[in-house]
Enzyme design. Structure first.
Site, PDB file in Angstrom:
ATOM      1  N   ASN A 501       0.816  -1.208   0.000  1.00 54.20           N
ATOM      2  CA  ASN A 501       0.000   0.000   0.000  1.00 54.20           C
ATOM      3  C   ASN A 501       0.852   1.262   0.000  1.00 54.20           C
ATOM      4  O   ASN A 501       1.658   1.473   0.923  1.00 54.20           O
ATOM      5  CB  ASN A 501      -0.907   0.010   1.237  1.00 54.20           C
ATOM      6  CG  ASN A 501      -1.620   1.347   1.421  1.00 54.20           C
ATOM      7  OD1 ASN A 501      -2.453   1.738   0.615  1.00 54.20           O
ATOM      8  ND2 ASN A 501      -1.254   2.082   2.466  1.00 54.20           N
ATOM      9  N   GLU A 502       0.705   2.067  -1.044  1.00 54.74           N
ATOM     10  CA  GLU A 502       1.242   3.441  -1.114  1.00 54.74           C
ATOM     11  C   GLU A 502       2.752   3.546  -0.938  1.00 54.74           C
ATOM     12  O   GLU A 502       3.250   4.585  -0.522  1.00 54.74           O
ATOM     13  CB  GLU A 502       0.555   4.329  -0.070  1.00 54.74           C
ATOM     14  CG  GLU A 502      -0.930   4.530  -0.292  1.00 54.74           C
ATOM     15  CD  GLU A 502      -1.562   5.455   0.734  1.00 54.74           C
ATOM     16  OE1 GLU A 502      -2.463   6.219   0.363  1.00 54.74           O
ATOM     17  OE2 GLU A 502      -1.155   5.411   1.911  1.00 54.74           O
ATOM     18  N   ILE A 503       3.476   2.484  -1.273  1.00 51.39           N
ATOM     19  CA  ILE A 503       4.923   2.520  -1.009  1.00 51.39           C
ATOM     20  C   ILE A 503       5.699   3.056  -2.200  1.00 51.39           C
ATOM     21  O   ILE A 503       6.714   3.746  -2.029  1.00 51.39           O
ATOM     22  CB  ILE A 503       5.426   1.120  -0.602  1.00 51.39           C
ATOM     23  CG1 ILE A 503       4.602   0.597   0.574  1.00 51.39           C
ATOM     24  CG2 ILE A 503       6.903   1.168  -0.214  1.00 51.39           C
ATOM     25  CD1 ILE A 503       4.877  -0.831   0.954  1.00 51.39           C
ATOM     26  N   GLU A 575      -4.713   8.353  -6.500  1.00 56.46           N
ATOM     27  CA  GLU A 575      -5.594   8.573  -5.365  1.00 56.46           C
ATOM     28  C   GLU A 575      -5.732  10.078  -5.140  1.00 56.46           C
ATOM     29  O   GLU A 575      -4.971  10.867  -5.698  1.00 56.46           O
ATOM     30  CB  GLU A 575      -5.064   7.881  -4.112  1.00 56.46           C
ATOM     31  CG  GLU A 575      -3.648   8.258  -3.721  1.00 56.46           C
ATOM     32  CD  GLU A 575      -3.118   7.416  -2.560  1.00 56.46           C
ATOM     33  OE1 GLU A 575      -2.714   8.011  -1.541  1.00 56.46           O
ATOM     34  OE2 GLU A 575      -3.119   6.178  -2.679  1.00 56.46           O
TER      35      GLU A 575
END
Length: 945
Positions: A501-503, A575
Site C-alpha cells: 500500500n502506497e509505497i 488517489e
C-alpha cells in the site's frame, strides 16, 4: 475431548476422513504476565486484551480513553499455557505414529514449548506453522506453552540488528519500528484507528494425529486404518487458461486448466498413490493421475500437483454480481493411497471459472486515434475478456482485536457493499490477509466474496514504509507470501495481488530524492522478490508492485516505470485526498486518471456510536477531549495523548459543514452534537458522490477511467474515520449515497461556478447501449414546481451522454428566480437487464448554508413491521434521514423497489415509503419500537422540532 468432525474441505485444511484433529480451544488455558502478578483464564483463539477483559482485569478496550490507559498491556510479555495431560491420557492419540501441532496464526513473536521441550520461535503473524511433536507419544503429562514477547519492544530491538537497514517510512502512533515486525501495521495505530498492539494465539490451533497400523510401512496394500493416514497441510486450486500466465493474457476460447496442488503429511510411505478430480454439477471426472511415491514425512510436507484440462464451453463462468452470475462449483479431489484402493481421501473445494486481466500496457495508436484516448498506459481490469468499471471501496481490519471478528459481522459488511452497487473491494495492505474459512481463519471472507459476487483486490501486507531486505527478514516473508497466494488461489473473487500500500510513492514522491539506496530497497522487494514468488504460485491473477503505481515499462521482464514517462501522457492509477473543504467540488483538483483506487474525506460516527463509548455527559460535544482524542487525523506520530494534531482533523470537518450546510446550533446540546455528527456525514457523502460521478464520467473522456474505489468501507472502532459503515454495522450517509452513484445508470449535475456552467450527464457501466428518459425539474424551497424538461438519451457501452448544457445563471435558473431560492431535481428511468432502473440527484446553484429553508413539517406514519411513510406538509426537507435505534443493525430500503434509500430531498406532494430491514443476527434489539426511530433533516440543524 472430542475430535473435530469435518466431512468436507470447504476452504478448510482438515478432513475427518484423513486425520484425527483435536481443537486446542477445548483445552483449559491460562494467561500470565511476565512477573506473574496477573494470572487469568485464557482462550484459543483469542488475544491478551480479550482474556483480560473477560477476567475483569480491564474494561472494554474501546471504551472512553482506554486506548491510552491500557497501553501497559502491550508493554508487557504474556504467556499462554495449557495442560496436555487430559489429551495424552484420554485415549484419543493412542497408537499414533505422528503428532502435528498446527497454528493458523500467532500474534506475533513467541517461543513455543511442548512438555518443556522447545519447539519453535516464531515472529510472523501471517504464517501457518506446523510442527512434529510426536515425542508426546512417549509421555503422559506436559504443558503446551506459547510465550509472547511484546511486539512493541521486539520492533525496537530487531531494528538494532547489525544487518538492519535504515528505513524511510511513517510512524502513526506507536513508535515500534513496525517495518521490522510482520504484524498488522494498523495495530501500531493509524489515522483512523487506535494502536493497541495486541498479541495472542489469534487464529484456531489444532493437534493432528496421524497413525498407521500396517506392519509394513512401505507396502502398497490397503492399511487397516486409512482414516488417520494423511494430513492436508495446504491446498491450492488455480484455474486458468492453457498458456495463460502473468505476462501472457488468456485466450478466452482455450481449454481451462485446473491446477491442484496439495501439501501432504503422512505417517507411512505409499508407492502408488493417485488423484482424480471431478465436478458433480457438470458430470465430469478427470482421468486417474498417478503420483510419485508418497513418503512418510516429519519436518516438511510432500507436494503433489495435477493438471486437468476442461473444454472452455463446459463450465459456466463466474462474474461479479452487477455483470452476471457468480457461478460456483464443487470440485472434488479424490486421493487414492494405493493402486487398488477406493478413494481414501476426498476434499471438496468450492471454486469457479473466470479469467482476470490487469491491462497495464500502452494504448495502441488505433485506440488513441479512434476513441480519443489520451496517450499512455492502460490501467483497468478485464473479467472474462471484457473491460468493466470497478466500483467499490477499501477494506480495513474489522476490529482492533481480530479474534473477536465473526463471519456474521463480515457478511453484513460485504452484503452492504453489494447492496450499494459495489463490485470490488480492495483489501488494504496495512491490515491482514483475509481468511477464507472459520476452521482455519476464525471467520470467512473470500468464500463470502465468491458467493456474493464481489471482486477482492488482494495485497501483501506492506504499507506506507520501506522495508528491510536482509536475509533474516526475507526468509520469513517468502513462506508467508507463498502460503497466502496458494490459499487464496481457489477463490474466483480474487482479482490481483498488489505488493503493498502506497509505497511506490515514497520513492517517486516530490519530497523524495530517489536515492540509489531507496530505489534499491523498493526494487529488490516489490519489483523482484514479491513478483517472482507471486507469479510462481499463480497463473490466474496479475501482480502489481503497489496499490498506487505509475505502472510498468515491461511485463516480461517485469520492470517498473517510476517517473520514466512522457509529459502529458497518463500512466498507472492514482488517489486523491484534499482536506480543504472549499475545494470539495472543484473538478480541476480531481485527478485525471485511468483508475482511482483511494479517495475519501473523514466524518464523525453517529450519536448512537458515541453512546457506546462515551462515559460522561460532558463528553457529548464535537470538540470534547474524549471525542477529539478519537480523531487520529493527522496522526500523533508518537505516543502523545490526546493526539496533538486532532484539532486539524476536527477543523477540516467543521469547515466542510460550515461552508456547505447550515451550521448546527440548537437549544438542546445533545441534538446539536447529533446534528454535527450527522452533518459531517452529509458533507462526506456530498464530496464523495461528486468525485465518484467525476471519475465515472472519465470513462467517456480521454483518460478512459475505469475504476473508482472509495476510502473506506468499514470501521475499526467508534471514532473519526473515512468509513461509510460504522463499527456496529450502522450505515452512514455515504453508504446510501454510494447506492445512488454506484447505480448501473446515473445522472449527475456537473456545476462549475467559476464560469457558471452546468452540464448534466447520464453515465452507464453496462456492456450494451442503454436507452432511457431523464427529467430535470426546478423547485423552490416551499416545494413549488417551477418548470420541468424531459430528455431522451442513449448511452453507449461504458460511456456517458450529455443531456443538458448551459452557461450563465440567467439561462440556467427559472426566470425571475435567485440562486438561493431554487434547486433542481434530476431523475432518470431506463431498462437495464430487463429491470427498471431509476436514479435521482439534486442540484443547488449555491451552498445549502446560504439558502433559507422552510419548515418541512414532516409527517411520519409508522407500522409495527417497520414501514415508514414520510410526507412533507410544509417546505422541502433536504437530506431527510431516519435513524434506527441503538442495538439495531440493518438498512432502510424503498418499500417499492427494495433499493437502499435514506438521506434524500423530501418534496411536498412526493411522499416516500421506507422499510427497515433488520439484521437479527447482529442486533441486540430484535424487536425495535417504531417510536424509537428518529427523523431528522437539515431543518433540525437549527431547530429542535
Amino acid at each position: 475431548m472430542n475430535s473435530l468432525a469435518f466431512l468436507t474441505l470447504l476452504g478448510s485444511l482438515f478432513s475427518s476422513t484423513v486425520a484425527a484433529v483435536f481443537d486446542l480451544s477445548e483445552l483449559e488455558w491460562n494467561l500470565v504476565n511476565q512477573n506473574g502478578s496477573i494470572s487469568v483464564p485464557g482462550a484459543v483463539p483469542s488475544q491478551v486484551h480479550l482474556d483480560l477483559l473477560r477476567a475483569g482485569v480491564i474494561t472494554e478496550p474501546l471504551l472512553g480513553i482506554n486506548d491510552f490507559t491500557e497501553r501497559w498491556v502491550f508493554q508487557d510479555n504474556w504467556t499462554y499455557t495449557a495442560d496436555l495431560t487430559p489429551l495424552l491420557t484420554g485415549g484419543e492419540i493412542q497408537s499414533t505414529d505422528q503428532l502435528l501441532l498446527v497454528f493458523h496464526g500467532i500474534d506475533t513473536v513467541a517461543n513455543i514449548t511442548v512438555a518443556n521441550k522447545p519447539v519453535a520461535w516464531v515472529n510472523n503473524q501471517f504464517r501457518q506453522y506446523v510442527y512434529d511433536v510426536s515425542f508426546l507419544n512417549a509421555i503422559t503429562s506436559g504443558n503446551l506453552t506459547v510465550a509472547l514477547e511484546s511486539a512493541y519492544y521486539y520492533g525496537l530491538n530487531v531494528s538494532m540488528r547489525p544487518d538492519a537497514e535504515t528505513i524511510l517510512g511513517d510512524t502513526f502512533e506507536v513508535p515500534a519500528d513496525r517495518a521490522y515486525v510482520r504484524k498488522i501495521a494498523s495495530d501500531f495505530g493509524w489515522d483512523w484507528g487506535p494502536g493497541f498492539v495486541p498479541s495472542g494465539i489469534f487464529r484456531p490451533a489444532y493437534l493432528v494425529s496421524l497413525s498407521n497400523s500396517t506392519t509394513n510401512a512401505t507396502s502398497s496394500s490397503p492399511t487397516n486404518d486409512t482414516s488417520q493416514l494423511v494430513f492436508v497441510e495446504e491446498t491450492s486450486v488455480d484455474i486458468y487458461k492453457v498458456g495463460q500466465n502473468f505476462s501472457v493474457p488468456a485466450n478466452e476460447t482455450a481449454d481451462w486448466v485446473v491446477n491442484v496442488t496439495l501439501a501432504l503429511r503422512t505417517a507411512v510411505t505409499f508407492s502408488s498413490p493417485s488423484i482424480s478430480l471431478s465436478v458433480a454439477e457438470l458430470n465430469i471426472t478427470s482421468p486417474q493421475f498417478s503420483l510419485n511415491e508418497l513418503s512418510a514425512t516429519t519436518d516438511s510436507p510432500t507436494w503433489v500437483t495435477v493438471l486437468w484440462q476442461i473444454p472452455d464451453s463446459i463450465p459456466q463462468r463466474w462474474y461479479p454480481r452487477n455483470l452476471g452470475t457468480p457461478k460456483l462449483y464443487n470440485l472434488t479431489v479424490a486421493l487414492n493411497l494405493t493402486a487398488d484402493s477406493s478413494s481414501d481421501l476426498e476434499l471438496t473445494v468450492r471454486t469457479g471459472f473466470r479469467t482476470i486481466k490487469l491491462a497495464q500496457l500502452p494504448y495502441s495508436q488505433e485506440d488513441i486515434d479512434a476513441h480519443g484516448i489520451t496517450p499512455g498506459d492502460q490501467w483497468h481490469f478485464e473479467i472474462n475478456g471484457k473491460a468493466f468499471y470497478s466500483l467499490g471501496t477499501n477494506i480495513i481490519p474489522f476490529d482492533p482485536f481480530y479474534a473477536r471478528t465473526t463471519t456474521d459481522q463480515v457478511r453484513w459488511v460485504l452484503e452492504s457493499a453489494v447492496s450499494s452497487g459495489q463490485n470490488m473491494l480492495r483489501i488494504w495492505g496495512g491490515g491482514i490477509y483475509q481468511p477464507d474459512s472459520e476452521e482455519t481463519g476464525g471467520y470467512d471472507f473470500y468464500s463470502l466474496c465468491d458467493e456474493l459476487g464481489i471482486l477482492a483486490w488482494s495485497e501483501f501486507i506492506f504499507s506506507d514504509t520501506l522495508y528491510p531486505i536482509n536475509d533474516f527478514f526475507l526468509e520469513s516473508i517468502e513462506p508467508e507470501v507463498r502460503q497466502n497466494v496458494r490459499r487464496v488461489n481457489k477463490h474466483p473473487s480474487n482479482v490481483q495481488w498488489a505488493g503493498g500500500n502506497e509505497i511506490e510513492g515514497i520513492v517517486t514522491g516530490v519530497n523524495t530524492s530517489m536515492s540509489n539506496g531507496t530505489i534499491y530497497l523498493f526494487v529488490t522487494l516489490f519489483q523482484d522478490f514479491l513478483h517472482d514468488i507471486a507469479v510462481s504460485e499463480t497463473h490466474s491473477v496479475p501482480y502489481t508492485d503497489c496499490s498506487t503505481t505509475k505502472g510498468v515499462l515491461s511485463l516480461d521482464p517485469y520492470i517498473l516505470r517510476f517517473n520514466n514517462g512522457t509529459r502529458g501522457n497518463i500512466y498507472g492509477n492514482s488517489e486523491r485526498y484534499n482536506y480543504d473543504a472549499s475545494q470539495a467540488f472543484n473538478y480541476s483538483t480531481f485527478p485525471v486518471s485511468r483508475f482511482v483506487n483511494e479517495f475519501g474525506f473523514h466524518s464523525m460516527p453517529s450519536f448512537y456510536s458515541w453512546e457506546e463509548v462515551l462515559t460522561s455527559p460532558e463528553d457529548f460535544s464535537f470538540n470534547s477531549t474524549v471525542v477529539a482524542s478519537r480523531d487520529h487525523h493527522p496522526p500523533a506520530g508518537s505516543l502523545a495523548f490526546p493526539n496533538p494534531n486532532a484539532p486539524q482533523g476536527q477543523a477540516q470537518m467543521t469547515q466542510g459543514v460550515e461552508l456547505w450546510l447550515p451550521t448546527p446550533s440548537t437549544s438542546d446540546s445533545n441534538q446539536t452534537f447529533a446534528q454535527w455528527c450527522w452533518s459531517t456525514q452529509i458533507f462526506q457523502s456530498m464530496t464523495m458522490m461528486s468525485q465518484i460521478a467525476w471519475y465515472r464520467r472519465g470513462a467517456g473522456q480521454g483518460e478512459n477511467n475505469l475504476g473508482a474505489l472509495v476510502w473506506q468501507l468499514n470501521d475499526i472502532w467508534q471514532g473519526v474515520s473515512w468509513s461509510s459503515i460504522e463499527y456496529s454495522g450502522r450505515w452512514k450517509v455515504l453508504q446510501y449515497g454510494m447506492t445512488t452513484t454506484f447505480s448501473p445508470l446515473t445522472i449527475y449535475p456537473f456545476w462549475t461556478p467559476n464560469n457558471q456552467t452546468l452540464e448534466v450527464l447520464v453515465t452507464s457501466d453496462r456492456w450494451e447501449t442503454v436507452d432511457g428518459t431523464a427529467q430535470l425539474t426546478w423547485y423552490d424551497w416551499n416545494g413549488n414546481m417551477l418548470n420541468t424538461s424531459t430528455h431522451d438519451f442513449a448511452v453507449p457501452t461504458l460511456n456517458n451522454s450529455l443531456i443538458f448544457s448551459a452557461s450563465g445563471l440567467d439561462s440556467i435558473l427559472p426566470p425571475g428566480k435567485n440562486a438561493t431560492d431554487v434547486w433542481m431535481l434530476l431523475n432518470l428511468t431506463a431498462q437495464v437487464d430487463n429491470k427498471t432502473v431509476t436514479n435521482e440527484q439534486y442540484f443547488t446553484p449555491v451552498s445549502l448554508a446560504d439558502v433559507t429553508l422552510v419548515d418541512p413539517k414532516i409527517k411520519v406514519a409508522a407500522t409495527q413491521d417497520l414501514i415508514f411513510a414520510l410526507s412533507a406538509l410544509g417546505g422541502v426537507a433536504p437530506w431527510t434521514w431516519i435513524d434506527h435505534p441503538a442495538g439495531t443493525v440493518g438498512m432502510f430500503v424503498d418499500n417499492t423497489t427494495n433499493i437502499p434509500s435514506n438521506g434524500f430531498y423530501l418534496v411536498p406532494g412526493i411522499d416516500r415509503t421506507l422499510k427497515f430491514v433488520l439484521n437479527e443476527k447482529l442486533s441486540t434489539n430484535t424487536s425495535p419500537d417504531p417510536a424509537d426511530f428518529v427523523l431528522r433533516s437539515l431543518w433540525n440543524n437549527t431547530h429542535t422540532e
